[in-house]
Design a protein around this motif. Structure first.
Motif, PDB file in Angstrom:
ATOM      1  N   GLN A  43       0.819  -1.206   0.000  1.00 26.09           N
ATOM      2  CA  GLN A  43       0.000   0.000   0.000  1.00 26.09           C
ATOM      3  C   GLN A  43       0.859   1.265   0.000  1.00 26.09           C
ATOM      4  OE1 GLN A  43      -3.223   0.083   2.828  1.00 26.09           O
ATOM      5  NE2 GLN A  43      -3.739  -2.063   2.456  1.00 26.09           N
ATOM      6  N   ALA A  44       1.966   1.242   0.735  1.00 26.83           N
ATOM      7  CA  ALA A  44       2.865   2.402   0.760  1.00 26.83           C
ATOM      8  C   ALA A  44       3.467   2.647  -0.621  1.00 26.83           C
ATOM      9  CB  ALA A  44       3.971   2.196   1.801  1.00 26.83           C
ATOM     10  N   LEU A  46       2.045   1.917  -3.482  1.00 22.35           N
ATOM     11  CA  LEU A  46       0.978   2.482  -4.310  1.00 22.35           C
ATOM     12  C   LEU A  46       0.795   3.971  -4.036  1.00 22.35           C
ATOM     13  CD1 LEU A  46      -1.730  -0.335  -4.133  1.00 22.35           C
ATOM     14  CD2 LEU A  46      -0.364   0.329  -6.126  1.00 22.35           C
ATOM     15  N   VAL A  47       0.854   4.348  -2.766  1.00 20.09           N
ATOM     16  CA  VAL A  47       0.713   5.762  -2.406  1.00 20.09           C
ATOM     17  C   VAL A  47       1.888   6.562  -2.951  1.00 20.09           C
ATOM     18  CG1 VAL A  47       0.691   7.393  -0.481  1.00 20.09           C
ATOM     19  CG2 VAL A  47      -0.716   5.327  -0.385  1.00 20.09           C
ATOM     20  N   ALA A  48       3.096   6.036  -2.801  1.00 17.27           N
ATOM     21  CA  ALA A  48       4.285   6.732  -3.300  1.00 17.27           C
ATOM     22  C   ALA A  48       4.204   6.908  -4.814  1.00 17.27           C
ATOM     23  CB  ALA A  48       5.544   5.962  -2.925  1.00 17.27           C
ATOM     24  N   ALA A  50       1.439   7.031  -6.647  1.00 16.74           N
ATOM     25  CA  ALA A  50       0.395   8.015  -6.923  1.00 16.74           C
ATOM     26  C   ALA A  50       0.907   9.431  -6.650  1.00 16.74           C
ATOM     27  CB  ALA A  50      -0.845   7.716  -6.088  1.00 16.74           C
ATOM     28  N   ASP A  51       1.683   9.583  -5.582  1.00 17.90           N
ATOM     29  CA  ASP A  51       2.250  10.901  -5.261  1.00 17.90           C
ATOM     30  C   ASP A  51       3.166  11.392  -6.381  1.00 17.90           C
ATOM     31  OD1 ASP A  51       0.899  10.956  -2.874  1.00 17.90           O
ATOM     32  OD2 ASP A  51       2.667  10.642  -1.616  1.00 17.90           O
ATOM     33  N   ASP A  54       1.139  12.700  -9.338  1.00 18.43           N
ATOM     34  CA  ASP A  54       0.329  13.901  -9.099  1.00 18.43           C
ATOM     35  C   ASP A  54       1.249  15.099  -8.961  1.00 18.43           C
ATOM     36  OD1 ASP A  54      -1.445  15.848  -8.349  1.00 18.43           O
ATOM     37  OD2 ASP A  54      -2.389  14.672  -6.762  1.00 18.43           O
TER      38      ASP A  54
END
Length: 72
Positions: A43-44, A46-48, A50-51, A54
């Motif tokens: 999950q981390a 995936l967040v990284a 996505a960051d 963006d």
């Protein structure tokens, strides 16, 4: 003779309720479960990812931080 635990617990609960509080049960992930750490890493990542995609996120966060600084 000491007060039984169940009576002490009930007395404490009654005191808290009298103070306007109520009990709430919260379920949280079991950090001891096999695969928990791997799921956190997944999950981390995936967040990284996505960051990084963006491009406006950093500007937005900087603006939000500056806005908080003005609240002092």
């Amino acid at each position: 003779m000491p007060t039984p635990v169940s009576e002490r617990v009930q007395k404490r609960r009654d005191t808290l309720r009298a103070a306007g509080l109520r009990p709430v049960q919260i379920w949280v992930p079991d950090t001891r479960r096999p695969g928990f750490a791997a799921e956190c890493r997944r999950q981390a990542a995936l967040v990284a990812q996505a960051d990084q995609l963006d491009t406006g996120l950093s500007d937005f966060m900087d603006a939000a931080l500056a806005d908080l600084d003005e609240w002092k």
